[in-house]
Design a protein around this motif. Structure first.
Motif, short mmCIF file in Angstrom:
data_model
loop_
_atom_site.label_atom_id
_atom_site.label_comp_id
_atom_site.label_asym_id
_atom_site.label_seq_id
_atom_site.Cartn_x
_atom_site.Cartn_y
_atom_site.Cartn_z
N ASN A 237 -104.29 -38.66 83.84
CA ASN A 237 -105.72 -38.85 83.57
C ASN A 237 -106.43 -37.59 83.07
O ASN A 237 -107.62 -37.62 82.81
N ARG A 238 -105.67 -36.54 82.85
CA ARG A 238 -106.23 -35.39 82.13
C ARG A 238 -105.80 -35.38 80.66
O ARG A 238 -106.01 -34.41 79.94
N GLN A 240 -102.76 -35.36 79.55
CA GLN A 240 -101.51 -34.63 79.28
C GLN A 240 -100.34 -35.59 79.34
O GLN A 240 -100.36 -36.55 80.13
N HIS A 246 -96.07 -31.01 83.75
CA HIS A 246 -97.44 -31.30 84.19
C HIS A 246 -97.48 -32.00 85.54
O HIS A 246 -98.43 -32.70 85.86
N THR A 302 -102.75 -44.23 79.27
CA THR A 302 -103.04 -43.36 80.39
C THR A 302 -102.67 -44.11 81.67
O THR A 302 -102.98 -45.30 81.80
#
Ligand code: GLU
Ligand code: ZN
Length: 305
Positions: A237-238, A240, A246, A302
């Motif tokens: 949810n960023r 990436q 990550h 996402t």
């Protein structure tokens, strides 16, 4: 005579054998356990190969020694099995194939040169400026690069559509053997995917921009080029890419069907609500009946934790 009937029979068989064999592969790096992002690539290539009654191979891309995590290969294989993603034949380890890659380097030698540029010197040059092209004899502490052509490489990705890349404008002469002596990903992948042993490379769209380099190497080596399909990447949810880097969590293999349902949705399918309670093999069978590469979206998805 019995030999006569035999030979008719074997003729029949050989005409089936002449048809191109469909073969896909999943090629994880053993840098950590399987996460949702890598499960998506595995599932897509599995469904693509199996829906056409093809072979599906697992290859462990373990050449980048400093990044390998001992035991990660076993964890990945166990997770694939827990998701009913069963492969054909022996698992291939790239580290067992070093002499094959070395042989490929020998065949490419007319185009190779020894690059001694430091990382720092190249930082300002996204496209390799050709500095060491004249270094045709071995030098200590050097990487091997291949001279690229100034022409477009065109291919039609089965998901992402037509792709055009001129390597001399996008990356320039690129590395095929690293300064630390390790065979580069581009070379090993081109050797292993090319030449007809793999007919369809289905992998994450984050790898799309490696494809022109791999096709270029296959052509230089006279290897047949497979078809490519780059499937969406899962993002956290960023925004990436889901990756070990990550902090993507390892899959909970006790929730195999639920995990599969999530990746199937990212691949444009609509599994029934109750699918998370099914057995993984049941959900895969459901997906196999409905799998269509052309329904796979081009956009990334996402995932919410
Ligand atoms: N081993 C590579 C990775 O895990 C993928 C290689 C490929 O599919 O070409 O990112
Ligand atoms: Zn250089």
């Amino acid at each position: 005579m019995s030999t006569a009937s035999h030979s008719t029979k074997s003729k029949k068989n050989s005409s089936t054998a002449d048809q191109p064999t469909i073969a896909g592969r999943f090629a994880p790096s053993p840098t950590g356990p399987l996460h949702l992002g890598s499960l998506l690539a595995a599932t897509a290539s599995y469904l693509d190969a199996r829906s056409r009654h093809g072979h599906w191979q697992v290859r462990i891309d373990d050449l980048d020694l400093p990044r390998n995590i001992p035991g990660a290969d076993e964890l990945i294989l166990q997770a694939l099995e827990a998701h009913a993603l069963f492969w054909d034949g022996e698992v291939v380890y790239q580290s067992d194939r070093l002499d094959i890659y070395q042989h490929a380097l020998t065949r490419l030698s007319d185009r190779l040169f020894y690059c001694t540029c430091s990382r720092r010197a190249l930082r300002a040059h996204p496209v390799y400026p050709g500095t060491c092209r004249q270094h045709r004899t071995p030098r200590p502490d050097s990487a091997l690069r291949i001279i690229v052509d100034n022409e477009s490489i065109v291919f039609s990705d089965l998901v992402m559509g037509r792709q055009v890349e001129n390597l001399s404008e996008s990356v320039g002469d690129f590395i095929v053997r690293r300064r630390d002596g390790l065979i580069a990903y581009q070379l090993a992948t081109a050797v292993d995917d090319g030449g007809g042993s793999i007919s369809h490379v289905v992998r994450g769209s984050d790898l799309l921009d490696n494809t022109a380099r791999q096709i270029f190497l296959m052509r230089c080596l006279g290897l047949a080029v497979p078809d490519y399909a780059h499937v969406p990447t899962l993002l956290n949810n960023r925004g990436q890419k889901l990756s070990k880097q990550h902090g993507a969590p390892a899959l909970d293999i006790s929730k195999a069907a639920g995990n599969l349902a999530r990746v199937l949705m990212a691949l444009g399918m609509n599994p029934p609500r109750q699918a998370a309670g099914w057995k993984a093999a049941e959900l895969l069978a459901w997906a196999l009946e409905r799998w269509q590469l052309r329904q796979v979206p081009r956009h990334n998805s996402t995932v919410q934790r």
